[in-house]
Design an enzyme around this catalytic site. Sequence first.
Site, PDB file in Angstrom:
ATOM      1  N   LEU A  37       0.890  -0.688   0.466  1.00 24.86           N
ATOM      2  CA  LEU A  37       0.032   0.409   0.001  1.00 24.86           C
ATOM      3  C   LEU A  37       1.453   1.302   0.095  1.00 24.86           C
ATOM      4  O   LEU A  37       1.767   0.783   0.927  1.00 24.86           O
ATOM      5  CB  LEU A  37      -0.297   0.104   1.152  1.00 24.86           C
ATOM      6  CG  LEU A  37      -2.059  -0.800   1.058  1.00 24.86           C
ATOM      7  CD1 LEU A  37      -2.632  -0.525   2.523  1.00 24.86           C
ATOM      8  CD2 LEU A  37      -3.017  -0.030  -0.253  1.00 24.86           C
ATOM      9  N   ASP A  38       0.568   2.619  -0.652  1.00 28.83           N
ATOM     10  CA  ASP A  38       1.329   3.732  -0.693  1.00 28.83           C
ATOM     11  C   ASP A  38       1.019   3.784   0.375  1.00 28.83           C
ATOM     12  O   ASP A  38       0.409   3.900   1.398  1.00 28.83           O
ATOM     13  CB  ASP A  38       0.680   4.885  -1.819  1.00 28.83           C
ATOM     14  CG  ASP A  38       0.717   3.861  -2.446  1.00 28.83           C
ATOM     15  OD1 ASP A  38       1.641   3.420  -3.424  1.00 28.83           O
ATOM     16  OD2 ASP A  38      -0.435   4.166  -4.291  1.00 28.83           O
ATOM     17  N   PRO A  39       2.366   4.683   0.576  1.00 27.11           N
ATOM     18  CA  PRO A  39       2.106   5.481   2.472  1.00 27.11           C
ATOM     19  C   PRO A  39       1.251   6.702   2.556  1.00 27.11           C
ATOM     20  O   PRO A  39       0.727   6.103   3.875  1.00 27.11           O
ATOM     21  CB  PRO A  39       3.296   6.602   2.304  1.00 27.11           C
ATOM     22  CG  PRO A  39       4.713   5.724   1.107  1.00 27.11           C
ATOM     23  CD  PRO A  39       3.786   5.394  -0.084  1.00 27.11           C
ATOM     24  N   PHE A  40       0.415   7.071   1.397  1.00 26.70           N
ATOM     25  CA  PHE A  40      -0.606   7.948   1.175  1.00 26.70           C
ATOM     26  C   PHE A  40      -1.568   7.353   1.520  1.00 26.70           C
ATOM     27  O   PHE A  40      -2.687   7.794   2.123  1.00 26.70           O
ATOM     28  CB  PHE A  40      -0.691   8.679   0.046  1.00 26.70           C
ATOM     29  CG  PHE A  40      -1.659   8.231  -0.878  1.00 26.70           C
ATOM     30  CD1 PHE A  40      -2.975   9.105  -0.899  1.00 26.70           C
ATOM     31  CD2 PHE A  40      -1.305   8.065  -1.197  1.00 26.70           C
ATOM     32  CE1 PHE A  40      -3.280   8.863  -1.624  1.00 26.70           C
ATOM     33  CE2 PHE A  40      -1.817   7.486  -2.620  1.00 26.70           C
ATOM     34  CZ  PHE A  40      -3.790   8.157  -3.347  1.00 26.70           C
ATOM     35  N   ALA A  41      -1.977   5.437   1.804  1.00 29.29           N
ATOM     36  CA  ALA A  41      -3.156   4.949   1.535  1.00 29.29           C
ATOM     37  C   ALA A  41      -3.192   4.439   3.277  1.00 29.29           C
ATOM     38  O   ALA A  41      -2.517   4.192   3.445  1.00 29.29           O
ATOM     39  CB  ALA A  41      -2.929   4.167   0.120  1.00 29.29           C
TER      40      ALA A  41
END
Length: 275
Positions: A37-41
């Site tokens: 998962l992307d850091p912002f997600a």
Amino acid sequence: MNRLFVAYKPKGMVSNHFLSRLKRKYGIKKAGFSGILDPFASGCLIVAFGAYTRLFNYLKIEPKVYRATLWLGASSPSFDNQNITQIQNTKTLDEAKIKDELNRLKGKITYTPPKFSAKKVEGKRAYELARMGREFELKECEMEIFDVKFIHYSHPFLTFEIKVSAGSYIRSYAQILSQNLGQIGTLSALERVSEGEFEFDNEAPLDPLKYLNLTKNSYKGNIFDIILGKKLRATDFISSSDGEYVIEYDGAFSIIKIENQEVKYMINRMEKCLY
């Protein structure tokens, strides 16, 4: 300890850092996760401990369901809220037009992944090259959109829920949607709701046999042949057709592959643990 469960990664944290926290929490050295998962997600992250880390290639993780919020008028080279370079006022859209475009963007879609992604270029992650300012191009990919649901629109934020194939980039989908709406935009929020039948349930341990993307088979001979890792014959199984199978016995299981009537152990005896 062997354990399979779903954790909930908070936004603003790298997936590997989150896994390190889980390892400390449970006192585990060997652990892994499926579907970064992307850091912002935020959202569900399938986690395995011990020998269960070998099961990731066999898990049913499709379709994946995400809830995303598109920020109209914002621009970012990473297509998310991490690198906003411009914010401009945009006209309010007709809700019916938004729903119409969402309905159009279904099925198989060709797209170019964001340069700030985990795709590999010459052995390096694309996001590493992007952060270094290197020039490079990513190949076009294909994702399948099984369903999209309109959730809410309060200008300039548009929220939708999307069901996609594995390997899809919702950031790229959001770019295509923005363009079709005649706008610029970037994702301001992204939550992974589920992967296949995997949903967050307070990190409760899961029975791996319920989530394996394999056909069950049965051995007609002495089960100790499998337990002891002896050479097996395809004709000694209920199904001798080519394929990968799971064999369950006495609180444990094995995964085998039959190809051209030859039998190969993919995973020999693995204990089924539910704690």
